[in-house]
Write a protein that holds these residues in place. Structure first.
Motif, PDB file in Angstrom:
ATOM      1  N   ASP A  79       0.421  -1.503  -0.440  1.00 19.38           N
ATOM      2  CA  ASP A  79       0.397  -0.109   0.249  1.00 19.38           C
ATOM      3  C   ASP A  79       0.878   1.303  -0.142  1.00 19.38           C
ATOM      4  OD1 ASP A  79      -1.790  -1.422  -0.491  1.00 19.38           O
ATOM      5  OD2 ASP A  79      -3.175  -1.385   2.028  1.00 19.38           O
ATOM      6  N   GLU A  80       2.186   1.226   0.391  1.00 14.73           N
ATOM      7  CA  GLU A  80       2.927   3.034  -0.287  1.00 14.73           C
ATOM      8  C   GLU A  80       3.078   2.643  -1.638  1.00 14.73           C
ATOM      9  OE1 GLU A  80       6.797   1.123   1.903  1.00 14.73           O
ATOM     10  OE2 GLU A  80       5.715   1.707   4.225  1.00 14.73           O
ATOM     11  N   LEU A  81       2.753   1.478  -2.614  1.00 15.30           N
ATOM     12  CA  LEU A  81       3.009   2.111  -3.636  1.00 15.30           C
ATOM     13  C   LEU A  81       1.399   2.045  -4.568  1.00 15.30           C
ATOM     14  CD1 LEU A  81       5.421  -1.405  -4.485  1.00 15.30           C
ATOM     15  CD2 LEU A  81       5.850   2.013  -4.611  1.00 15.30           C
ATOM     16  N   GLY A  88       4.680  -3.271  -9.372  1.00 20.40           N
ATOM     17  CA  GLY A  88       5.545  -2.632  -8.149  1.00 20.40           C
ATOM     18  C   GLY A  88       5.293  -3.762  -6.443  1.00 20.40           C
ATOM     19  N   ARG A  89       3.319  -3.755  -6.270  1.00 16.05           N
ATOM     20  CA  ARG A  89       3.036  -4.261  -5.592  1.00 16.05           C
ATOM     21  C   ARG A  89       3.357  -4.880  -5.427  1.00 16.05           C
ATOM     22  NH1 ARG A  89      -1.247  -0.360  -3.014  1.00 16.05           N
ATOM     23  NH2 ARG A  89      -2.734  -2.066  -4.021  1.00 16.05           N
ATOM     24  N   ALA A  92       7.124  -5.720  -4.077  1.00 21.83           N
ATOM     25  CA  ALA A  92       7.417  -5.084  -2.379  1.00 21.83           C
ATOM     26  C   ALA A  92       6.114  -6.184  -2.427  1.00 21.83           C
ATOM     27  CB  ALA A  92       6.495  -4.098  -3.295  1.00 21.83           C
ATOM     28  N   MET A  93       5.527  -7.023  -2.126  1.00 20.72           N
ATOM     29  CA  MET A  93       4.861  -8.247  -1.394  1.00 20.72           C
ATOM     30  C   MET A  93       6.047  -9.622  -1.264  1.00 20.72           C
ATOM     31  SD  MET A  93       0.985  -7.836  -1.548  1.00 20.72           S
ATOM     32  CE  MET A  93       0.907  -8.061  -3.331  1.00 20.72           C
ATOM     33  N   VAL A  94       6.103  -9.530  -2.573  1.00 19.26           N
ATOM     34  CA  VAL A  94       7.525 -10.727  -2.297  1.00 19.26           C
ATOM     35  C   VAL A  94       8.737 -10.970  -1.304  1.00 19.26           C
ATOM     36  CG1 VAL A  94       8.483 -12.407  -3.954  1.00 19.26           C
ATOM     37  CG2 VAL A  94       6.922 -11.592  -5.090  1.00 19.26           C
ATOM     38  N   ALA A 209      13.977 -11.406 -13.692  1.00 22.43           N
ATOM     39  CA  ALA A 209      13.430 -11.987 -14.861  1.00 22.43           C
ATOM     40  C   ALA A 209      11.541 -11.919 -14.570  1.00 22.43           C
ATOM     41  CB  ALA A 209      13.645 -13.593 -14.270  1.00 22.43           C
ATOM     42  N   VAL A 210      11.046 -11.667 -13.726  1.00 27.35           N
ATOM     43  CA  VAL A 210       9.564 -11.718 -13.580  1.00 27.35           C
ATOM     44  C   VAL A 210       9.354 -10.566 -13.795  1.00 27.35           C
ATOM     45  CG1 VAL A 210       7.449 -12.118 -11.608  1.00 27.35           C
ATOM     46  CG2 VAL A 210       8.721 -13.297 -11.807  1.00 27.35           C
ATOM     47  N   THR A 211       9.854  -9.675 -13.200  1.00 27.89           N
ATOM     48  CA  THR A 211       9.650  -7.787 -13.510  1.00 27.89           C
ATOM     49  C   THR A 211       9.336  -7.678 -15.044  1.00 27.89           C
ATOM     50  OG1 THR A 211      10.670  -6.895 -11.204  1.00 27.89           O
ATOM     51  CG2 THR A 211       9.804  -5.460 -13.306  1.00 27.89           C
ATOM     52  N   GLU A 212      11.231  -7.856 -15.611  1.00 27.12           N
ATOM     53  CA  GLU A 212      11.169  -8.050 -16.711  1.00 27.12           C
ATOM     54  C   GLU A 212       9.846  -8.373 -17.276  1.00 27.12           C
ATOM     55  OE1 GLU A 212      15.029  -9.314 -17.764  1.00 27.12           O
ATOM     56  OE2 GLU A 212      15.874  -7.237 -17.202  1.00 27.12           O
TER      57      GLU A 212
END
Length: 216
Positions: A79-81, A88-89, A92-94, A209-212
């Motif tokens: 929730d900061e994002l 991004g969220r 951040a949780m991972v 890798a996941v983000t990309e």
């Protein structure tokens, strides 16, 4: 039961769980027993049985609380994002999941390790614990649902969904859960110590890798 009596009972239950958690942190899951909790609270074992008639009921209650605590910690960083920053969220949780586990090893052992001897399949027999576990899983599924709606989940062959979510989301969740849960638990319980002194770089590489794969 009057409101006053219920409040007293709730306070006692909270004290019992706090004592059990202290034993857990000090000695691991096997260190929890009703006798030890009663001893640390300065009460008799029969007095404790009025609140928890067996060890498994206390373990169930404590494990449920820990799942809620972990979920809230992950939600706080999420929730900061911005609400529309689904990638991004999720990331951040991972990261928070890993941080929490690595700083709460005894709690993680109770939550994610094998059931304690004498506590019969406690992960399966408690509706509250099952609900808390499902709620924890859903905070990761929710951004995946949003990404799926945007056509951004890289899923080819989808498995049949066991829940009321699209098969592609179910498949992606299972794959990412196995990936990160496996990596976090392997690090937490020393199964990567033969390969790396600090698994942060490996973990971050997997996150990248996941983000990309999602930013396309």
């Amino acid at each position: 039961m009057s409101d006053r009596s219920q409040k007293r009972r709730d306070l006692t239950v909270a004290e019992i769980k706090a004592a059990a958690r202290s034993l857990l942190v000090a000695s691991g899951p096997a260190g929890i027993s009703l006798r030890a909790v009663a001893r640390d609270m300065g009460i008799t074992a029969p007095a404790l049985y009025r609140y928890y008639p067996a060890l498994d009921s206390l373990i169930l209650d404590l494990a449920t609380d820990l799942h809620v605590e972990l979920r809230l910690a992950c939600e706080a960083v999420r929730d900061e994002l911005p609400a529309d920053d689904h990638v991004g969220r999720l990331i951040a949780m991972v990261r928070e999941f890993r941080r929490w586990v690595l700083t709460h090893l005894s709690e993680a052992a109770l939550m994610f390790g094998p059931p304690l001897p004498g506590v019969d399949e406690f992960h399966q027999q408690c509706e509250d614990l099952t609900h808390a576990g499902n709620q924890f899983g859903m905070i990761f599924i929710e951004p995946m649902l949003a990404l799926h709606a945007q056509g951004r989940l890289p899923v080819r062959d989808a498995l049949a969904s066991q829940f009321d979510i699209p098969a592609e989301v179910y498949t992606y969740f299972l794959a990412r859960w196995a990936q990160f849960y496996g990596l976090i638990m392997a690090e937490a319980f020393g199964h990567l110590s033969w390969a790396v002194d600090d698994a942060t770089e490996l973990f971050e590489a997997e996150l990248k890798a996941v983000t990309e794969s999602l930013l396309r």
